[in-house]
Design an enzyme around this catalytic site. Structure first.
Site, PDB file in Angstrom:
ATOM      1  N   HIS B 205      11.831 -48.116  -6.287  1.00  0.00           N
ATOM      2  CA  HIS B 205      10.688 -48.747  -6.944  1.00  0.00           C
ATOM      3  C   HIS B 205       9.354 -48.345  -6.304  1.00  0.00           C
ATOM      4  O   HIS B 205       8.367 -48.097  -6.973  1.00  0.00           O
ATOM      5  CB  HIS B 205      10.867 -50.265  -6.886  1.00  0.00           C
ATOM      6  CG  HIS B 205      10.114 -50.960  -7.957  1.00  0.00           C
ATOM      7  ND1 HIS B 205      10.712 -51.758  -8.880  1.00  0.00           N
ATOM      8  CD2 HIS B 205       8.808 -50.938  -8.274  1.00  0.00           C
ATOM      9  CE1 HIS B 205       9.798 -52.198  -9.708  1.00  0.00           C
ATOM     10  NE2 HIS B 205       8.637 -51.718  -9.364  1.00  0.00           N
ATOM     11  N   GLU B 445      25.389 -26.944 -31.007  1.00  0.00           N
ATOM     12  CA  GLU B 445      25.820 -27.434 -29.704  1.00  0.00           C
ATOM     13  C   GLU B 445      27.303 -27.211 -29.457  1.00  0.00           C
ATOM     14  O   GLU B 445      27.821 -27.531 -28.392  1.00  0.00           O
ATOM     15  CB  GLU B 445      25.458 -28.922 -29.547  1.00  0.00           C
ATOM     16  CG  GLU B 445      25.861 -29.795 -30.699  1.00  0.00           C
ATOM     17  CD  GLU B 445      25.288 -31.213 -30.616  1.00  0.00           C
ATOM     18  OE1 GLU B 445      24.882 -31.627 -29.527  1.00  0.00           O
ATOM     19  OE2 GLU B 445      25.262 -31.900 -31.653  1.00  0.00           O
ATOM     20  N   ASP B 469      25.041 -30.129 -24.505  1.00  0.00           N
ATOM     21  CA  ASP B 469      26.385 -30.008 -25.060  1.00  0.00           C
ATOM     22  C   ASP B 469      26.824 -28.554 -25.166  1.00  0.00           C
ATOM     23  O   ASP B 469      27.977 -28.230 -24.899  1.00  0.00           O
ATOM     24  CB  ASP B 469      26.467 -30.679 -26.443  1.00  0.00           C
ATOM     25  CG  ASP B 469      26.878 -32.143 -26.326  1.00  0.00           C
ATOM     26  OD1 ASP B 469      27.360 -32.529 -25.236  1.00  0.00           O
ATOM     27  OD2 ASP B 469      26.720 -32.895 -27.303  1.00  0.00           O
ATOM     28  N   CYS B 516      16.228 -28.569 -27.739  1.00  0.00           N
ATOM     29  CA  CYS B 516      15.813 -29.942 -27.459  1.00  0.00           C
ATOM     30  C   CYS B 516      16.557 -30.578 -26.296  1.00  0.00           C
ATOM     31  O   CYS B 516      16.466 -31.765 -26.076  1.00  0.00           O
ATOM     32  CB  CYS B 516      15.950 -30.812 -28.695  1.00  0.00           C
ATOM     33  SG  CYS B 516      17.630 -30.964 -29.260  1.00  0.00           S
TER      34      CYS B 516
END
Lengths: 90, 612
Positions: B205, B445, B469, B516
């Site tokens: 954090h 893919e 993929d 992508c």
């Protein structure tokens, strides 16, 4: 009493911040609200109890709500879960 | 944290320490050590008559701490916005939590313990419970409770949390064993230039807060807090993940230059938003954003993308009960309308594999990635598929929808899906609805789709390569399996040839190819993809400005030549070495943080380190 299962789809599971957001909703309610994960039941109005369940991303949790505003509260919880606690999804 | 003097370095000795680059940027200044006290509280039994006093004391401490956190919350809201401040909302709730309050009160009332010991005992046991979790994620979460613990203990000690002497005028560099989010947020940025800690990682954090506060930081330095002395000179290199204690003149000169360049680059990156993603020799590369949530729509144009390359519609479906037709229309319309006339690529439901939704019962499969998933599920649940298609087409009022079909592995799947689209359009037209044009594309893919690419290209308007993929299936490597995850190689010659074949087939039919997956946002890979002829890159919004910067610094003809050479190479190592040799320096000179902070950098950073 109504009961529903919701899926935790944010990246880091129910840590302090999402737990706080849950209690934000449950804390306002007069109903009795239980959160159940992995067989453990906890008072959904206590942020510590919710945090201690250590719910990881991808889990299914159940809410049991009993009281006047049960439907309304369930709806708000569903919305919160669907919005991923405003975090990244996993 | 105890600091023992025997570990200390000799006065003014120059030392370089390497840690984790937690937040980019550079800073030079005097070291200011902060010790998180090792609190030792003795168990104290109290007489009956003191119980009421201790109860009052505890409530007073709760009150003081609440006020303090409220102040910090306020500052956070002003500095970073309400979302970032939510963590303190949670801290406040914990303080009010009846479980905590009653737990502590009962230790005081029944066990006759002092307020301080009761709080110490109760909160520490909660922290221990957290730390006993097997999941690393949950262990890391104990920091929130620790933060509260220290705050409460500080309130008992009445020392407050002011850790920086108000009289310090010059900027200092904070060195600590561990820093809490609330300490960090309460820092005055004029006083603190950067920080360095023994513990922590990139995703903790504190690191995330440091990045949003634009405060350079290096964490995971192991023993820095024991090594430095108050007043030592320090250089913090948050970009490279290292610090120099007592730097020499050459170091100082070098880092003064780096700091100048860094500041200039920060300004440039922002102005980059208005500039076009064009290579130096004039080739336009479309940059699109990947989004998962409807609420991310605003980020797309803000970060300088010109449309959406991938909206993963399944995130609408991760819930109990499927979204209704109306809900889907509402969600899709929001994105499409807000971004029109820019293209918005929406991928139809892609469930299965690692993403499970509760409504469609997906059984436990031995090989979920190769199982009943994605388009296969849709074609078996036509009602579900047609409802989604109908919602998409109705939402496409302005004609900027690009419909993307995932996991296509055969011609039949594509043709059946197209048939469904055609039927739904026909139905809508019968209902008197006017359907504007819609572009249809397939995800490439699965290796089968690459091999059939020339045939698929005749039937669609665009291709979108899902690199994650495609790599997984081409190399038969499940990257979530730690034993083989290093074999997941985006620059494997087989993968690159797959991409090359896909692009060639698409361009022969005159349709564009987009990538992508994560490959699109990796700086070296993105150069190679452009060289391979990929027309569009789609990535998370915050990677876009950096990618634009890279594209504007290269020559298309040159990366094309590089891609041609790479395609002739036989193995991943040779390819990676070649790419690094050609472009690593360019990328470092551009100050691309995502590159510098990833592990690859270590190999390159050797040289600047040795120069020191």
């Amino acid at each position: 009493m109504i009961s529903k299962k919701l899926i935790v789809t944010n990246k880091f599971g129910v840590h302090a911040r999402p737990a706080g957001m849950i209690v934000d909703i449950t804390g306002k309610s007069k109903s009795e609200i239980t959160i159940i994960f992995d067989g453990q039941k906890a008072n959904a109005k206590s942020i510590l109890n919710v945090m201690m369940l250590a719910i990881p991303p991808g889990s299914e949790v159940q809410f049991d709500i009993k009281g006047e505003d049960e439907n309304e509260i369930m709806e708000q919880l569903e919305k919160l879960f669907n919005e991923n606690f405003h975090e990244e999804s996993y | 944290m105890k600091t023992s003097t025997k570990n200390r370095i000799k006065a003014k000795e120059r030392i370089v320490l390497v840690g984790v680059p937690a937040s980019p940027g550079y800073a030079m200044g005097l070291c200011h050590t902060v010790s998180t006290r090792e609190v030792s509280i003795t168990e104290e039994n109290i007489p009956e008559e003191r119980v009421a006093t201790e109860e009052q004391y505890f409530l007073k401490i709760l009150n003081t701490t609440t006020k303090e956190i409220n102040q910090i919350k306020q500052v956070t809201v002003e500095k970073l916005g309400t979302e970032e401040a939510r963590i303190f909302e949670a801290h406040l709730m914990i303080l009010k939590d009846p479980t905590l309050v009653n737990g502590v009160l009962s230790l005081i009332q029944k066990e006759k313990k002092s307020a301080q010991w009761a709080v110490h005992f109760y909160v520490s046991s909660l922290i221990k419970q957290f730390e006993s979790h097997t999941s690393a994620l949950m262990k890391e979460r104990s920091i929130d409770l620790k933060d509260l613990y220290h705050r409460l203990m500080d309130a008992f000690d009445d020392t407050g949390t002011v850790i920086i002497d108000e009289s310090i005028k010059e900027g200092v560099i904070l060195v600590a064993h561990e820093l809490n989010p609330s300490t960090l947020i309460s820092l005055n940025k004029d006083q603190v230039l950067a920080f360095a800690t023994d513990s922590g990682g990139r995703t903790s954090h504190v690191s995330i807060l440091a990045r949003s506060m634009e405060l350079p930081a290096v964490s995971g330095l192991k023993n820095v807090s024991a090594l430095v002395r108050l007043g030592d000179n320090l250089i913090v290199d948050g970009t490279g993940g290292m610090i120099i204690i007592n730097p020499n003149e050459a170091d100082i000169k070098k880092y003064q230059e780096k700091l100048e360049v860094f500041k200039r680059q920060q300004r440039e990156l922002f102005t980059m938003r208005q500039l076009e993603p064009i290579t130096r020799d004039g080739k336009y590369v479309t940059l699109h954003a990947n989004i998962e949530l409807v609420s991310e729509t605003d980020k797309v144009l803000d970060y300088g993308a010109t449309g959406v390359g991938l909206y993963r519609s399944e995130f609408l479906f991760f819930r109990k009960g499927l979204p209704s037709f109306e809900e889907q229309v509402e969600a899709y319309s929001y994105i499409l309308d807000n971004l029109a006339p820019h293209a918005v690529t929406i991928r139809t439901l892609d469930v299965g594999g690692d993403k499970l939704i509760s409504e469609i019962s997906l059984s436990n499969e031995a090989n979920p990635f190769m199982g009943w998933r994605s388009i296969r599920v849709c074609l078996d649940h036509l009602e579900l598929f047609r409802t989604q298609l109908k919602a998409l087409l109705v939402a496409n009022k302005k004609g900027n929808l690009r419909l993307l079909l995932p996991m296509i592995s055969s011609m039949e799947e594509l043709l059946s899906s197209k048939e469904q689209v055609k039927n739904v359009i026909h139905e809508l037209e019968q209902e008197g609805f006017d359907c504007p044009k819609v572009e249809l594309g397939v995800m490439i893919e699965v290796p089968a789709a690459v091999i059939l690419a020339d045939k698929l290209a005749k039937e669609v308007d665009f291709f979108s390569i899902g690199s994650n993929d495609l790599i997984q299936f081409t190399l038969a490597v499940d990257r979530t399996n730690e034993k083989i995850s290093s074999m997941f190689q985006p620059h494997h010659p087989a993968v690159l040839n797959m991409i090359h074949k896909t692009v060639t087939a698409a361009h022969r039919e005159g349709i564009p190819v987009s990538v992508c997956g994560e490959m699109a946002s990796d700086p070296l890979s993105s150069l190679l993809l452009v060289g391979l002829g990929v027309d569009e890159l789609s990535m998370t919004p915050w990677s876009i400005m950096e990618c634009k910067k890279i594209i504007r610094s290269i020559n298309f003809e040159e990366v094309r030549e590089i891609a041609r050479n790479v395609l002739k190479m036989n193995d991943t190592d040779t390819i990676n070495a070649y790419l690094k040799k050609k472009y690593a320096q360019t990328i470092i000179d551009l100050g691309i943080f995502s590159y510098i902070s990833n592990s690859d950098f270590c190999e390159i950073s050797d040289s600047p380190l040795q120069q020191l």
